[in-house]
Design an enzyme around this catalytic site. Sequence first.
Site, PDB file in Angstrom:
ATOM      1  N   HIS A   2     -11.271  55.056  72.654  1.00 19.59           N
ATOM      2  CA  HIS A   2     -11.429  56.667  72.149  1.00 19.59           C
ATOM      3  C   HIS A   2     -11.257  56.873  71.132  1.00 19.59           C
ATOM      4  O   HIS A   2     -10.017  56.768  70.812  1.00 19.59           O
ATOM      5  CB  HIS A   2     -11.305  57.372  73.947  1.00 19.59           C
ATOM      6  CG  HIS A   2     -11.725  57.014  75.037  1.00 19.59           C
ATOM      7  ND1 HIS A   2     -12.774  56.837  75.344  1.00 19.59           N
ATOM      8  CD2 HIS A   2     -11.062  56.251  76.410  1.00 19.59           C
ATOM      9  CE1 HIS A   2     -12.807  56.628  76.699  1.00 19.59           C
ATOM     10  NE2 HIS A   2     -12.108  56.441  76.839  1.00 19.59           N
ATOM     11  N   GLU A  46      -6.616  59.439  78.490  1.00 18.52           N
ATOM     12  CA  GLU A  46      -6.496  59.536  79.357  1.00 18.52           C
ATOM     13  C   GLU A  46      -5.465  58.926  79.779  1.00 18.52           C
ATOM     14  O   GLU A  46      -4.490  58.202  79.629  1.00 18.52           O
ATOM     15  CB  GLU A  46      -7.509  59.134  79.642  1.00 18.52           C
ATOM     16  CG  GLU A  46      -7.666  56.946  79.366  1.00 18.52           C
ATOM     17  CD  GLU A  46      -9.370  56.676  79.347  1.00 18.52           C
ATOM     18  OE1 GLU A  46     -10.270  57.710  79.649  1.00 18.52           O
ATOM     19  OE2 GLU A  46      -9.646  55.858  79.431  1.00 18.52           O
ATOM     20  N   HIS A  56      -9.340  49.119  76.123  1.00 17.81           N
ATOM     21  CA  HIS A  56      -9.558  49.155  77.262  1.00 17.81           C
ATOM     22  C   HIS A  56     -11.060  48.971  78.603  1.00 17.81           C
ATOM     23  O   HIS A  56     -11.627  49.245  77.554  1.00 17.81           O
ATOM     24  CB  HIS A  56      -8.637  50.303  77.958  1.00 17.81           C
ATOM     25  CG  HIS A  56      -9.494  51.624  77.956  1.00 17.81           C
ATOM     26  ND1 HIS A  56      -9.557  52.032  76.886  1.00 17.81           N
ATOM     27  CD2 HIS A  56     -10.505  52.445  79.098  1.00 17.81           C
ATOM     28  CE1 HIS A  56     -10.451  53.175  76.630  1.00 17.81           C
ATOM     29  NE2 HIS A  56     -10.875  53.583  77.607  1.00 17.81           N
ATOM     30  N   ARG A 110     -18.195  52.499  73.081  1.00 21.18           N
ATOM     31  CA  ARG A 110     -18.396  50.865  73.621  1.00 21.18           C
ATOM     32  C   ARG A 110     -18.158  49.382  72.440  1.00 21.18           C
ATOM     33  O   ARG A 110     -18.963  48.926  71.737  1.00 21.18           O
ATOM     34  CB  ARG A 110     -19.776  50.862  74.381  1.00 21.18           C
ATOM     35  CG  ARG A 110     -19.963  49.535  75.276  1.00 21.18           C
ATOM     36  CD  ARG A 110     -21.364  49.990  76.081  1.00 21.18           C
ATOM     37  NE  ARG A 110     -21.672  50.935  76.727  1.00 21.18           N
ATOM     38  CZ  ARG A 110     -22.466  51.373  76.454  1.00 21.18           C
ATOM     39  NH1 ARG A 110     -23.910  51.328  75.778  1.00 21.18           N
ATOM     40  NH2 ARG A 110     -23.123  53.375  77.047  1.00 21.18           N
TER      41      ARG A 110
END
Length: 320
Positions: free
Chosen positions: A102, A120, A177, A197
């Site tokens: 991200h 996150e 991740h 992605r």
Amino acid sequence: MINQKQEQPVFLEPVMKQMVWGGNRLHEIFGYTIPGDDTGECWAVSAHPNGDCVIKNGVHQGEKLSELWEQNRDFFGGITGDRFPLLAKIIDARDDLSIQVHPDDSYALVNENGSYGKTECWYILDAPVGAKLVIGHSAGSKEELAELINEEKWDMLLTSIEVKKGDFIQIDPGTVHAITAGILILEIQQNSDITYRLYDYDRLSDGIKRPLHIDKSLDVIRVPAADPETMVRHCADLEADKMHLLVESAYYKVWKCNVVHGMEIKTEEPFYIVNVVEGDGLFNSEPIKKGDHFIIPGNYGMIKFIGKMELVLSTVSDKK
Ligand code: ZN
């Protein structure tokens, strides 16, 4: 403030999302009505336009969380900001998720139409024995990173760690991740839906590969990666009936509470998101159970939890 009406906590109706890698544990374990056996995400506390939770109780019943945020900022301790800052999800990975990364706020602002970036963290609700998370990479420089990606040497590039139920992991922007098959997590994140992605195991979805975002991934991946062991905290056996701060990042604070007898908290934050992840009991005089998600307003005073249950609490952080 004189005559200010005491706001009551709001319970939220989760939004379910079908995903190619999803499963049926959101029904099996949490009892939610799911749209199919490929349900990957339960957006439990969200004011994001892609899944805006509806309030189930009280004077705000039927309103969306985004509307409460827009119209009633006192509920949230009077904090500023054009969007509700956080999003809490449960993710059921029947299959491996794609390897992803991200952006941070500054990259997303310029490259994603003013969206927030995404920081996150995950609380692992369930995991098979020996389950692994893909976290980080082995490249020593951006050149090496680009080379290994372009030559698709994923085994050489990607690093992973073993995790178990009760582990907590902080994922900063720029961290490669992926959740692997069988893992069930509660994710607390910035209110953002921006994911790049990097690799999707060459899988086909409806006969085609899902698009990758190699250039943007290369822009944002941090080199070298942080040591994955420093991102994980084991917190299955925390002392009972206490708030344990798991992380205080630039965007959120997250606590875990294992309620065994009972505990009291005085509200000291703009608001608290509460995710009941195990068991049942009472919140003040209100019955609550596993799978309930609610927000306690900032000026609520004393909060009392009684019963046998595990709670994850979160709020915003201004530690920038
Ligand atoms: Zn992610």
